[in-house]
Design a protein around this motif. Structure first.
Motif, mmCIF file in Angstrom:
data_model
loop_
_atom_site.group_PDB
_atom_site.id
_atom_site.type_symbol
_atom_site.label_atom_id
_atom_site.label_comp_id
_atom_site.label_asym_id
_atom_site.label_seq_id
_atom_site.Cartn_x
_atom_site.Cartn_y
_atom_site.Cartn_z
ATOM 1 N N ASP A 17 0.846 -1.191 0.000
ATOM 2 C CA ASP A 17 0.000 0.000 0.000
ATOM 3 C C ASP A 17 0.882 1.242 0.000
ATOM 4 O O ASP A 17 2.094 1.163 0.223
ATOM 5 C CB ASP A 17 -0.958 -0.004 1.197
ATOM 6 N N ASP A 18 0.250 2.395 -0.273
ATOM 7 C CA ASP A 18 1.000 3.663 -0.321
ATOM 8 C C ASP A 18 0.720 4.504 0.914
ATOM 9 O O ASP A 18 0.757 5.738 0.850
ATOM 10 C CB ASP A 18 0.648 4.445 -1.594
ATOM 11 N N GLY A 19 0.452 3.832 2.042
ATOM 12 C CA GLY A 19 0.085 4.542 3.266
ATOM 13 C C GLY A 19 1.285 5.114 4.009
ATOM 14 O O GLY A 19 2.379 5.275 3.473
ATOM 15 N N ILE A 20 1.053 5.390 5.298
ATOM 16 C CA ILE A 20 2.049 6.086 6.119
ATOM 17 C C ILE A 20 3.127 5.151 6.657
ATOM 18 O O ILE A 20 4.134 5.594 7.199
ATOM 19 C CB ILE A 20 1.366 6.796 7.304
ATOM 20 N N GLY A 21 2.958 3.824 6.508
ATOM 21 C CA GLY A 21 3.961 2.879 6.986
ATOM 22 C C GLY A 21 4.008 2.822 8.510
ATOM 23 O O GLY A 21 3.091 3.257 9.205
ATOM 24 N N GLY A 22 5.121 2.275 9.021
ATOM 25 C CA GLY A 22 5.304 2.198 10.470
ATOM 26 C C GLY A 22 4.612 1.028 11.124
ATOM 27 O O GLY A 22 4.497 0.987 12.357
ATOM 28 N N ALA A 23 4.130 0.049 10.350
ATOM 29 C CA ALA A 23 3.465 -1.119 10.945
ATOM 30 C C ALA A 23 4.488 -1.967 11.683
ATOM 31 O O ALA A 23 5.586 -2.211 11.191
ATOM 32 C CB ALA A 23 2.784 -1.944 9.859
ATOM 33 N N ASP A 24 4.153 -2.410 12.882
ATOM 34 C CA ASP A 24 5.063 -3.187 13.715
ATOM 35 C C ASP A 24 4.396 -4.506 14.082
ATOM 36 O O ASP A 24 3.431 -4.526 14.845
ATOM 37 C CB ASP A 24 5.420 -2.415 14.982
ATOM 38 N N PRO A 25 4.874 -5.642 13.557
ATOM 39 C CA PRO A 25 4.277 -6.932 13.884
ATOM 40 C C PRO A 25 4.339 -7.248 15.369
ATOM 41 O O PRO A 25 3.581 -8.086 15.856
ATOM 42 C CB PRO A 25 5.120 -7.935 13.082
ATOM 43 N N GLY A 26 5.256 -6.593 16.081
ATOM 44 C CA GLY A 26 5.385 -6.869 17.502
ATOM 45 C C GLY A 26 4.307 -6.240 18.351
ATOM 46 O O GLY A 26 4.161 -6.564 19.536
ATOM 47 N N ARG A 27 3.535 -5.316 17.787
ATOM 48 C CA ARG A 27 2.467 -4.662 18.552
ATOM 49 C C ARG A 27 1.135 -5.290 18.183
ATOM 50 O O ARG A 27 0.754 -5.354 17.021
ATOM 51 C CB ARG A 27 2.433 -3.159 18.244
ATOM 52 N N GLY A 28 0.439 -5.766 19.178
ATOM 53 C CA GLY A 28 -0.877 -6.357 18.937
ATOM 54 C C GLY A 28 -0.760 -7.759 18.394
ATOM 55 O O GLY A 28 0.323 -8.287 18.160
ATOM 56 N N SER A 29 -1.895 -8.411 18.172
ATOM 57 C CA SER A 29 -1.890 -9.806 17.740
ATOM 58 C C SER A 29 -2.299 -9.971 16.282
ATOM 59 O O SER A 29 -2.427 -11.083 15.799
ATOM 60 C CB SER A 29 -2.850 -10.616 18.624
ATOM 61 N N GLY A 30 -2.555 -8.880 15.546
ATOM 62 C CA GLY A 30 -3.013 -8.988 14.168
ATOM 63 C C GLY A 30 -1.984 -9.603 13.252
ATOM 64 O O GLY A 30 -2.120 -10.746 12.805
ATOM 65 N N LEU A 31 -0.910 -8.856 12.959
ATOM 66 C CA LEU A 31 0.131 -9.368 12.076
ATOM 67 C C LEU A 31 0.849 -10.561 12.696
ATOM 68 O O LEU A 31 1.231 -11.500 11.998
ATOM 69 C CB LEU A 31 1.130 -8.255 11.748
ATOM 70 N N ALA A 32 1.042 -10.519 14.024
ATOM 71 C CA ALA A 32 1.694 -11.648 14.687
ATOM 72 C C ALA A 32 0.859 -12.913 14.537
ATOM 73 O O ALA A 32 1.386 -14.010 14.324
ATOM 74 C CB ALA A 32 1.925 -11.332 16.164
ATOM 75 N N GLY A 33 -0.453 -12.777 14.646
ATOM 76 C CA GLY A 33 -1.324 -13.937 14.466
ATOM 77 C C GLY A 33 -1.254 -14.485 13.051
ATOM 78 O O GLY A 33 -1.265 -15.706 12.839
ATOM 79 N N LEU A 34 -1.169 -13.593 12.059
ATOM 80 C CA LEU A 34 -1.000 -14.048 10.681
ATOM 81 C C LEU A 34 0.329 -14.782 10.514
ATOM 82 O O LEU A 34 0.398 -15.800 9.823
ATOM 83 C CB LEU A 34 -1.067 -12.850 9.727
ATOM 84 N N ALA A 35 1.375 -14.247 11.139
ATOM 85 C CA ALA A 35 2.681 -14.907 11.061
ATOM 86 C C ALA A 35 2.611 -16.299 11.669
ATOM 87 O O ALA A 35 3.181 -17.261 11.130
ATOM 88 C CB ALA A 35 3.741 -14.069 11.767
ATOM 89 N N ASP A 36 1.924 -16.431 12.808
ATOM 90 C CA ASP A 36 1.777 -17.744 13.432
ATOM 91 C C ASP A 36 1.100 -18.719 12.471
ATOM 92 O O ASP A 36 1.510 -19.878 12.332
ATOM 93 C CB ASP A 36 0.961 -17.635 14.720
#
Length: 630
Positions: free
Chosen positions: A579-598
């Motif tokens: 995406d062309d958004g603001i960036g700064g996503a951190d997989p270590g914060r919250g369970s969203g991206l971390a859950g996808l990684a799992d």
């Protein structure tokens, strides 16, 4: 005769002689003389001569008659020298046999060295006999001494001296060959000690080589004035002793090497047992420090963990000189910082010029030298194992290699602990995500469909009451209830599609992603190059990653456009969302991206999130699964 080796005659000494030897015969009035050489086993040994004071010459057959005596003299001399040589040979063999017996009995090296020095000194009838060992740093160590008088040696066993200058031991060290020197012209610390303390006037040194390497030197010498030089065969006689010394050293080193290997393997086995039974890292760290300290016979053994902020923490320490938990900054010149900077083993022979917090701390505790070996955990530099000593003698040259065996066990223990920790964290995230999903389902059902059904139930009861009372229009009420039930059914269907879209099960991942892209609130450029079907877990994982990425782009990234692609390559399914958004996503914060990684990693895949601030977010997924046969 000395010049020619033949008989000689001088009939008129007063007129035909000169030189110092002719002065004595002239003084006692010798007028003529005849001499015949004494030849012993082919070499000119001396002369027999006869002379008188009469004016007439000696008889013409004097030379022949003297020759008979020279033969008898030569025989007597040869017999005497043979007996002396046999006696000397017997003494030499007896001395060698005594030393060989010590070697065969596995006598400790220091006793063998003392015996060799004594046997050599007595055999050669010298004033001093010394055995030295060359140390790695251009120094020698005295390991055996003997003095003719029995007085203590001026340089005792164990003392070290720097090599250099002109002296026998330095010449042997430089050339690896025998050397002989007159101490009227010597230099260097060893030369000064030899001439002033030992008062040597001449000496001979022979190298001691052990398995092809120069180990040390046997030195013999005279301090008494007026003595003749050492015999020409002194070097050859010493060679027999050097071979015995070399054998003793090689045997001792072999036994020591085997014993050390056994100790090392036992220590490694104890640590490996801890690692295998899943001991906590702190217990493994402490055990490694203790085992390494005992194995290397050093006062200090420690383990340090590198932190992300440029500091390092002591996680284990044997010897009581460092406190576990102490955290210092990595800077300056010291072993810990050098390992951190280079990722390689580091040997420090002197901390005199060490700097930085670690350097100052180590120097304050009297450390003179150390060896540190890096601990690599799954390709990254985790920390360092180090051993150190307060003694002047440097650590063994193979210390780095031997430490590496322990670093591998430590790395395994750390990796196992991190895997267990990551697994526990993954399980906690899965449980949290499941609880969150269940609460969301409960909330959506309660706030939506459940309220609609409750409302329809009330309408049905009201219609029932109206019918009983003969009031209202039952047909209209039933129509209203039917419409409400249809809406509830549609709502449940839509809700179920949000959990697991029907199109994903029926038509596959490509069509499901197209539907997801059409429903997105922001434009999605979709590029699907594979319509192959994959096992359901693979398709579900890819769909959830795409759905979550689009949701994040809309809710958090402030994106205006999304690029999504799906391709099959090399037996893997590749998904990319940018995406062309603001960036700064951190997989270590919250369970969203971390859950996808799992979810992805549980299927043997990998997921990577690149999200620099201001540069948008790029998520790539690699799911290595072959297409399913359908």
């Amino acid at each position: 005769m000395f010049e020619t080796g033949r008989p000689a005659r001088i009939d008129r000494y007063a007129d035909n002689s000169s030189g110092p030897v002719s002065a004595a015969p002239r003084e006692i009035g010798i007028r003529s003389a005849v001499g015949t050489p004494v030849v012993v086993e082919g070499r000119l040994w001396g002369v027999i001569f006869a002379g008188w004071t009469l004016e007439q010459p000696l008889p013409a057959d004097t030379e022949t008659r003297l020759a008979s005596f020279t033969e008898l003299v030569a025989t007597a001399i040869a017999n005497n020298e043979s007996r002396a040589a046999l006696a000397r040979l017997a003494q030499e063999q007896a001395a060698l046999r005594r030393v060989a017996t010590l070697v065969a009995q596995a006598t400790p090296p220091e006793q063998v060295f003392a015996a060799v020095a004594e046997e050599v000194g007595r055999l050669l009838a010298v004033d001093f006999a010394i055995l030295v060992r060359y140390d790695p740093q251009d120094t020698l160590e005295v390991v055996g001494t003997w003095t003719r008088t029995g007085a203590p040696a001026p340089t005792p066993v164990g003392e070290r001296l720097p090599l250099g200058g002109r002296n026998v031991t330095t010449l042997v060290y430089q050339t690896a060959r025998p050397a002989q020197i007159d101490y009227s012209d010597v230099s260097g610390v060893i030369g000064q000690v030899a001439s002033q303390d030992w008062r040597l006037r001449s000496s001979v040194g022979v190298p001691v080589s052990v398995e092809g390497r120069l180990w040390g030197c046997i030195l013999v010498g005279f301090s008494r004035p007026g003595l003749l030089p050492l015999p020409a065969d002194t070097e050859a006689q010493l060679a027999g002793f050097t071979e015995l010394v070399a054998t003793a050293i090689a045997n001792t080193e072999s036994r020591a090497s085997l014993a050390r290997l056994a100790q090392e393997q036992a220590a490694l086995r104890r640590v490996a047992t801890l690692v295998a039974r899943g001991a906590v890292p702190e217990e493994v760290f402490a055990a490694v420090a203790e085992e390494v300290g005992r194995l290397f016979l050093v006062e200090v053994a420690a383990m340090i963990r590198y932190e992300s902020d440029g500091t390092a923490t002591y996680v284990a320490s044997a010897g009581g000189r460092f406190v576990v938990g102490t955290r210092l900054k990595l800077e300056g010149k010291n072993a810990s910082t050098l390992v951190y900077q280079t990722g390689r083993a580091v040997r420090t022979e002197s901390y005199a010029d060490a700097s930085g917090p670690f350097g100052a701390t180590v120097r304050e505790r009297g450390i003179r030298s150390s060896v540190g070996t890096p601990i690599m955990v799954e390709g990254r530099l985790w920390g360092v194992i180090g051993v150190a000593t307060t003694l002047e003698q440097p650590l063994p040259p193979d210390a780095e290699v031997r430490l590496a065996s322990f670093t591998e066990l430590v790395a395994t223990a750390i990796a196992n602990a991190e895997s267990r920790s990551e697994l526990a964290a993954s399980r906690r995230r899965i449980v949290a995500a499941s609880d969150q999903a269940r609460r969301r389902i409960e909330r959506d059902l309660h706030d939506g469909t459940q309220q609609r059904l409750v409302s329809l139930g009330l309408v049905a009861r009201a219609a029932e009451a109206d019918v009983a009372a003969g009031q209202g229009d039952p047909r209209a009420e039933l129509s209203r209830i039917a419409a409400g039930l249809a809406d509830a059914a549609a709502e449940l269907q839509e809700f179920s599609r949000g959990i697991h879209p029907v199109i994903l099960s029926e038509r596959g991942l490509g069509p499901a992603l197209r539907t997801l892209a059409r429903r997105s609130a922001i434009p999605v450029d979709l590029d699907v190059t594979t319509n192959a079907r994959y096992p359901e877990p693979i398709e579900v994982a890819a769909y959830y990653v795409a759905s979550k990425a689009l949701a994040n782009a809309m809710k958090h990234a402030q994106a205006t456009r999304v690029e999504m692609s799906l391709a099959a390559r090399g037996g893997s399914l590749l998904l990319s969302i940018r995406d062309d958004g603001i960036g700064g996503a951190d997989p270590g914060r919250g369970s969203g991206l971390a859950g996808l990684a799992d979810r992805v990693e549980a299927l043997g895949g990998s997921i990577h999130v690149h999200s620099a601030a201001g540069a948008g977010t790029h998520i790539t997924v690699d799911l290595p699964e072959p297409p399913a046969d359908r």
